[in-house]
Design a protein around this motif. Sequence first.
Motif, mmCIF file in Angstrom:
data_model
loop_
_atom_site.group_PDB
_atom_site.id
_atom_site.type_symbol
_atom_site.label_atom_id
_atom_site.label_comp_id
_atom_site.label_asym_id
_atom_site.label_seq_id
_atom_site.Cartn_x
_atom_site.Cartn_y
_atom_site.Cartn_z
ATOM 1 N N PRO A 199 0.778 -1.240 0.000
ATOM 2 C CA PRO A 199 0.000 0.000 0.000
ATOM 3 C C PRO A 199 0.815 1.299 0.000
ATOM 4 C CG PRO A 199 -0.377 -1.244 2.029
ATOM 5 C CD PRO A 199 0.479 -2.080 1.140
ATOM 6 N N ILE A 200 1.880 1.377 0.763
ATOM 7 C CA ILE A 200 2.616 2.645 0.829
ATOM 8 C C ILE A 200 3.347 2.928 -0.485
ATOM 9 C CG2 ILE A 200 4.464 3.922 1.999
ATOM 10 C CD1 ILE A 200 3.435 2.651 4.616
ATOM 11 N N ALA A 240 -0.173 9.812 9.349
ATOM 12 C CA ALA A 240 -0.987 9.123 10.358
ATOM 13 C C ALA A 240 -1.674 7.891 9.770
ATOM 14 C CB ALA A 240 -2.016 10.084 10.935
ATOM 15 N N SER A 241 -2.034 7.963 8.497
ATOM 16 C CA SER A 241 -2.728 6.831 7.881
ATOM 17 C C SER A 241 -1.783 5.661 7.600
ATOM 18 C CB SER A 241 -3.410 7.263 6.582
ATOM 19 O OG SER A 241 -2.457 7.629 5.604
ATOM 20 N N CYS A 242 -0.497 5.917 7.683
ATOM 21 C CA CYS A 242 0.499 4.865 7.436
ATOM 22 C C CYS A 242 1.054 4.289 8.732
ATOM 23 C CB CYS A 242 1.647 5.425 6.602
ATOM 24 S SG CYS A 242 1.112 6.004 4.996
ATOM 25 N N ALA A 243 0.639 4.825 9.859
ATOM 26 C CA ALA A 243 1.203 4.437 11.140
ATOM 27 C C ALA A 243 0.539 3.201 11.754
ATOM 28 C CB ALA A 243 1.117 5.607 12.120
ATOM 29 N N PRO A 277 -2.907 3.861 3.610
ATOM 30 C CA PRO A 277 -2.465 5.206 3.265
ATOM 31 C C PRO A 277 -3.546 6.071 2.614
ATOM 32 C CG PRO A 277 -1.341 3.568 1.905
ATOM 33 C CD PRO A 277 -2.188 2.837 2.878
ATOM 34 N N LEU A 278 -3.549 7.327 3.055
ATOM 35 C CA LEU A 278 -4.401 8.346 2.471
ATOM 36 C C LEU A 278 -3.496 9.394 1.833
ATOM 37 C CD1 LEU A 278 -6.937 8.871 5.387
ATOM 38 C CD2 LEU A 278 -7.305 7.582 3.275
ATOM 39 N N ILE A 279 -3.952 9.962 0.739
ATOM 40 C CA ILE A 279 -3.191 11.012 0.083
ATOM 41 C C ILE A 279 -3.796 12.344 0.471
ATOM 42 C CG2 ILE A 279 -2.536 12.005 -2.147
ATOM 43 C CD1 ILE A 279 -2.575 9.076 -3.206
ATOM 44 N N THR A 291 1.082 6.668 -6.854
ATOM 45 C CA THR A 291 -0.113 7.427 -7.206
ATOM 46 C C THR A 291 0.138 8.918 -7.044
ATOM 47 O OG1 THR A 291 -1.550 5.590 -6.594
ATOM 48 C CG2 THR A 291 -2.556 7.776 -6.665
ATOM 49 N N ILE A 292 0.853 9.306 -6.000
ATOM 50 C CA ILE A 292 1.187 10.716 -5.792
ATOM 51 C C ILE A 292 2.032 11.231 -6.953
ATOM 52 C CG2 ILE A 292 2.549 12.313 -4.369
ATOM 53 C CD1 ILE A 292 1.555 10.676 -1.925
#
Length: 73
Positions: free
Chosen positions: A7-8, A37-40, A46-48, A14-15
């Motif tokens: 995912p990361i 925070a979404s990767c922790a 993950p959120l962009i 994607t970014i």
Amino acid sequence: MTSAQPPIPAAEETIRALRAALDSAGLNLPSVTLDPASCAREVPAPLIDLGRCDVETAGRLAEMVATFVRDRR
């Protein structure tokens, strides 16, 4: 993003793609980043974060999205 990619790294890819697409449209959102925070979490989700932009850029982005939607109808 492919489901086979972790995912990361997929979010980072994607970014990069989003930045390239925005750049080709003449838009710059310098704050586009991966939300830490979404990767922790133990299992990252993950959120962009699209970040901040000035009013002119937001207006241009709104026009582009509206044109895209109108042209797809």
